[in-house]
Design an enzyme around this catalytic site. Structure first.
Site, PDB file in Angstrom:
ATOM      1  CE  LYS A 233      -4.303  -1.650   2.020  1.00  0.00           C
ATOM      2  NZ  LYS A 233      -5.344  -1.433   3.027  1.00  0.00           N
TER       3      LYS A 233
ATOM      4  CG  ASP B 168      -8.433   0.914   2.913  1.00  0.00           C
ATOM      5  OD1 ASP B 168      -9.263   0.098   2.473  1.00  0.00           O
ATOM      6  OD2 ASP B 168      -7.198   0.723   2.857  1.00  0.00           O
TER       7      ASP B 168
ATOM      8  CG  LEU C  57       2.843   9.213  22.964  1.00  0.00           C
ATOM      9  CD1 LEU C  57       1.325   9.196  22.906  1.00  0.00           C
ATOM     10  CD2 LEU C  57       3.325   9.835  24.286  1.00  0.00           C
TER      11      LEU C  57
ATOM     12  N   GLY D  21     -15.931  -5.071  11.060  1.00  0.00           N
ATOM     13  CA  GLY D  21     -15.324  -4.392   9.914  1.00  0.00           C
ATOM     14  C   GLY D  21     -15.883  -4.759   8.552  1.00  0.00           C
TER      15      GLY D  21
END
Ligand code: ATR
Length: 279
Positions: A66, A102, A155, A243
């Site tokens: 992708k 998407d 994070l 999903g």
């Protein structure tokens, strides 16, 4: 005349896209064909050249290509650039254009689920900051949202995604292990990680204790059809969704880009559910 479409990725054994698109072509009486093209990383560049020579009309792109497909295309739409990934390629004259359905696919499926046409008054928590999270968070931000929090184990990845989204939305990043202390704040919680996916179905991305009544809990996973996290949420009074509808919607949006006609989303969903044993 029949046109050639396809899917580029590796491995492709379990993909439902060929079945979903080919069934829809047949149902609509179209002579087109959607073919899987299993290309390893080192085969991608030559593979795309070959698809151009074959005169391919459009294709989907999946793991692991992708991101690496981007330099092999002639143009990439802005939303796909911001997401940093392409899942749909279409042809304009002799050019191959990259897009990402998407994120829009997810957004449309979420709006349908909540029965509203905007997220502008919603406080949303996205769990994860990988490829799927990027599509979801960028498209939600671009559409307008009350606030968006991105929680991730690493994070820094959540902070980087925050920077992209902050052009469009009020967004902040938190470590995954602190997310559970403020769950009552959110109207919608979205799991984009693979935690809970088959075969590790006994794991949850975060606890559900503390969510408010009728929180919308959305899991991008559809194998299993109901993850343990969704089961726990449903038992706690959440509105839950897997999903499947995102998968169907991203395919339907790709179909529209290729052919300029709307496929029957309900029928596409039935095709997929029948295959997954959910009907
Ligand atoms: P995808 O393209 O499917 O989103 P990815 O880019 O590999 O896949 O991203 C996976 C996401 O799931 C990441 O947010 C990852 O967290 P890290 O960025 O910290 O790696 C998250 N993830 C996967 N396994 C996890 C685990 N066991 N615990 C917490 N987070 C996990």
């Amino acid at each position: 005349m029949g046109k050639l479409f396809g899917l580029v990725g590796h491995p492709l054994g379990h993909s439902m896209s060929p079945l979903m698109h080919n069934t829809e072509f047949k149902e609509l009486g179209l002579p087109h064909h959607y073919q899987p093209f299993d290309l390893k990383k080192e085969e991608l560049e030559e593979g795309i050249k070959a698809l151009r020579l074959l005169g391919i009309e459009g294709f989907n792109v999946t793991i692991p290509h992708k991101v690496s497909i981007i330099p092999l295309l002639d143009e990439v739409e802005q939303e796909a650039m911001e997401i940093g990934a392409v899942n749909t390629v279409y042809r304009k004259d002799d050019l191959l254009i990259g897009a990402n359905t998407d994120g829009q696919g997810y957004l449309q499926s979420l709006l349908k689920l909540i029965g509203e046409d905007s997220l502008i008054d919603k406080k949303i928590l996205v769990v994860g900051a990988g490829g799927a999270a990027r599509a979801v968070a960028v498209s939600i931000s671009r559409s307008g949202v009350g606030s968006l929090t991105i929680a991730n184990r690493t994070l820094e990845k959540a902070e980087e995604l925050c920077r992209v989204c902050s052009t469009y939305a009020d967004v902040n990043a938190i470590p995954l292990d602190t997310a559970s202390s403020s769950l009552e704040t959110y109207d919608i919680i979205i799991n984009t990680t693979s935690i809970g996916m088959s075969p590790e179905t006994d794991r949850v991305p975060l606890p559900v204790k503390g969510i408010k009544d009728e929180t919308v809990m959305s899991d991008l996973i559809y194998n299993p059809l109901e993850t343990l996290w969704l089961t726990q949420g449903r038992e706690q009074g959440a509105i839950t969704a897997n999903g499947i509808s995102m998968f169907v919607e991203q395919g339907a949006l790709a179909f529209e880009k290729w052919l300029g006609i709307k496929p029957d989303r309900y029928r596409m969903q039935e095709t997929v559910l029948r295959k997954l044993g959910g009907l």
